[in-house]
Write an enzyme that holds these catalytic residues in place. Structure first.
Site, PDB file in Angstrom:
ATOM      1  N   SER A  99       0.804  -1.223   0.000  1.00 61.07           N
ATOM      2  CA  SER A  99       0.000   0.000   0.000  1.00 61.07           C
ATOM      3  C   SER A  99       0.840   1.277   0.000  1.00 61.07           C
ATOM      4  O   SER A  99       0.327   2.345  -0.311  1.00 61.07           O
ATOM      5  CB  SER A  99      -0.942   0.013   1.210  1.00 61.07           C
TER       6      SER A  99
ATOM      7  N   LYS B  41       0.890   4.744   6.839  1.00 60.02           N
ATOM      8  CA  LYS B  41       0.362   5.546   5.737  1.00 60.02           C
ATOM      9  C   LYS B  41       1.026   6.916   5.777  1.00 60.02           C
ATOM     10  O   LYS B  41       1.750   7.263   6.707  1.00 60.02           O
ATOM     11  CB  LYS B  41      -1.162   5.716   5.851  1.00 60.02           C
TER      12      LYS B  41
ATOM     13  N   SER C 168      -4.698   0.822  -1.680  1.00 59.16           N
ATOM     14  CA  SER C 168      -4.419   1.170  -0.288  1.00 59.16           C
ATOM     15  C   SER C 168      -5.716   1.275   0.500  1.00 59.16           C
ATOM     16  O   SER C 168      -6.642   2.002   0.108  1.00 59.16           O
ATOM     17  CB  SER C 168      -3.657   2.505  -0.219  1.00 59.16           C
TER      18      SER C 168
END
Length: 267
Positions: free
Chosen positions: A89, A144, A228
């Site tokens: 991701s 992230k 993602s």
């Protein structure tokens, strides 16, 4: 399995056993030795003395492991913690199998297990690569990129990210590259540093109308934008879920021999 909890328990148990030995058990062994020697005319030989003073195996192991476990706990909780990247991701910034280091004090010092913040230092900045506990399942760590700060207005439509009404600048670097066939490699600038992202031109992806990031929360996205599971699907990251800022890749391992050729800073 909560490794932090296991580590805290191990430190507590070994430390308690070592303390009990220092305060009670070791003096008791010495008193028994003095009593035994007083009951003989010639005293005990060296072997008998060593046997009388010998530490039980739990004490021996605790004395050996407690300092090591304590150092690991302090480093892991307050300085730096290693993680492995399990998914794609965050490609192309991070590849599956990358081992990363996470700065645990950049965003403030937190207690292990309870995650209570003891000292407030810096706040996450737009563009940071952040590790956090997944809001829907706090035992799982996610990584992230921070896209939205508290109070920001975020919109994502037609592969374009908008922050506070302004489109985030992107520059096309490569089409259908060998590393990711069918994906567009772009350079995006969030905050002070530029980073690279992937977009799939054939996949419309999620469309997200403008929303406002609440106070005490952050909006995150993966650099592999069309592959993602991020804030576009499950919402915001609460401040109390933050683990730290990822700052370096120190090893790559994909099942073969570990490789140190990809050591680098994370931007």
């Amino acid at each position: 399995m909560d490794f932090s909890l296991l580590l805290v328990v191990a430190v507590a148990v070994t430390g308690l056993i070592w303390l009990l030995d220092l305060v009670w058990w070791r003096p008791a062994r010495r008193r028994r030795l003095v009593t035994a020697e007083a009951g003989t005319t010639e005293g005990l030989d060296e072997r008998a003395r060593e046997k009388a003073l010998k530490e039980p195996w739990p004490v021996d192991y605790s004395r050996s492991f407690f300092p090591v476990l304590l150092v690991v706990l302090l480093l892991r909780s307050f300085v730096v913690e290693p993680f492995q990247i399990p998914s794609g991701s965050m490609r192309p910034t991070l590849e599956v199998g990358d081992f990363i280091l996470v700065n645990k004090f950049t965003y403030g010092l937190r207690l292990p297990v309870t995650h209570t913040r003891l000292v407030e230092l810096n706040e996450p900045e737009r563009g940071d690569v952040m590790v956090f506990r997944f809001p829907d399942e706090p035992s799982v760590n996610f990584i992230k990129r921070v896209v939205g700060l508290p109070g920001d207005r975020i919109r994502y439509e037609g592969k374009q990210l908008y922050v506070n009404g302004e489109p985030v600048a992107k520059l096309l670097l490569d089409e259908a590259g060998a590393a990711a066939p069918g994906e567009l490699l772009l350079e995006e600038r969030l905050g002070a540093l530029a980073h690279r992202i992937y977009n799939n031109p054939r996949d419309p992806g999620p469309q997200m109308r403008e929303l406002v990031v609440p106070e005490g929360h952050y909006f995150t996205m993966g650099d592999n934008r069309d592959h993602s599971n991020d804030s576009r699907y499950w919402g915001f990251v609460p401040e109390e879920n933050i683990v730290g800022r990822a700052f370096a890749v120190w090893m790559h391992w994909d099942g073969g021999l570990p490789s140190f050729g990809s050591v680098r800073r994370i931007h």
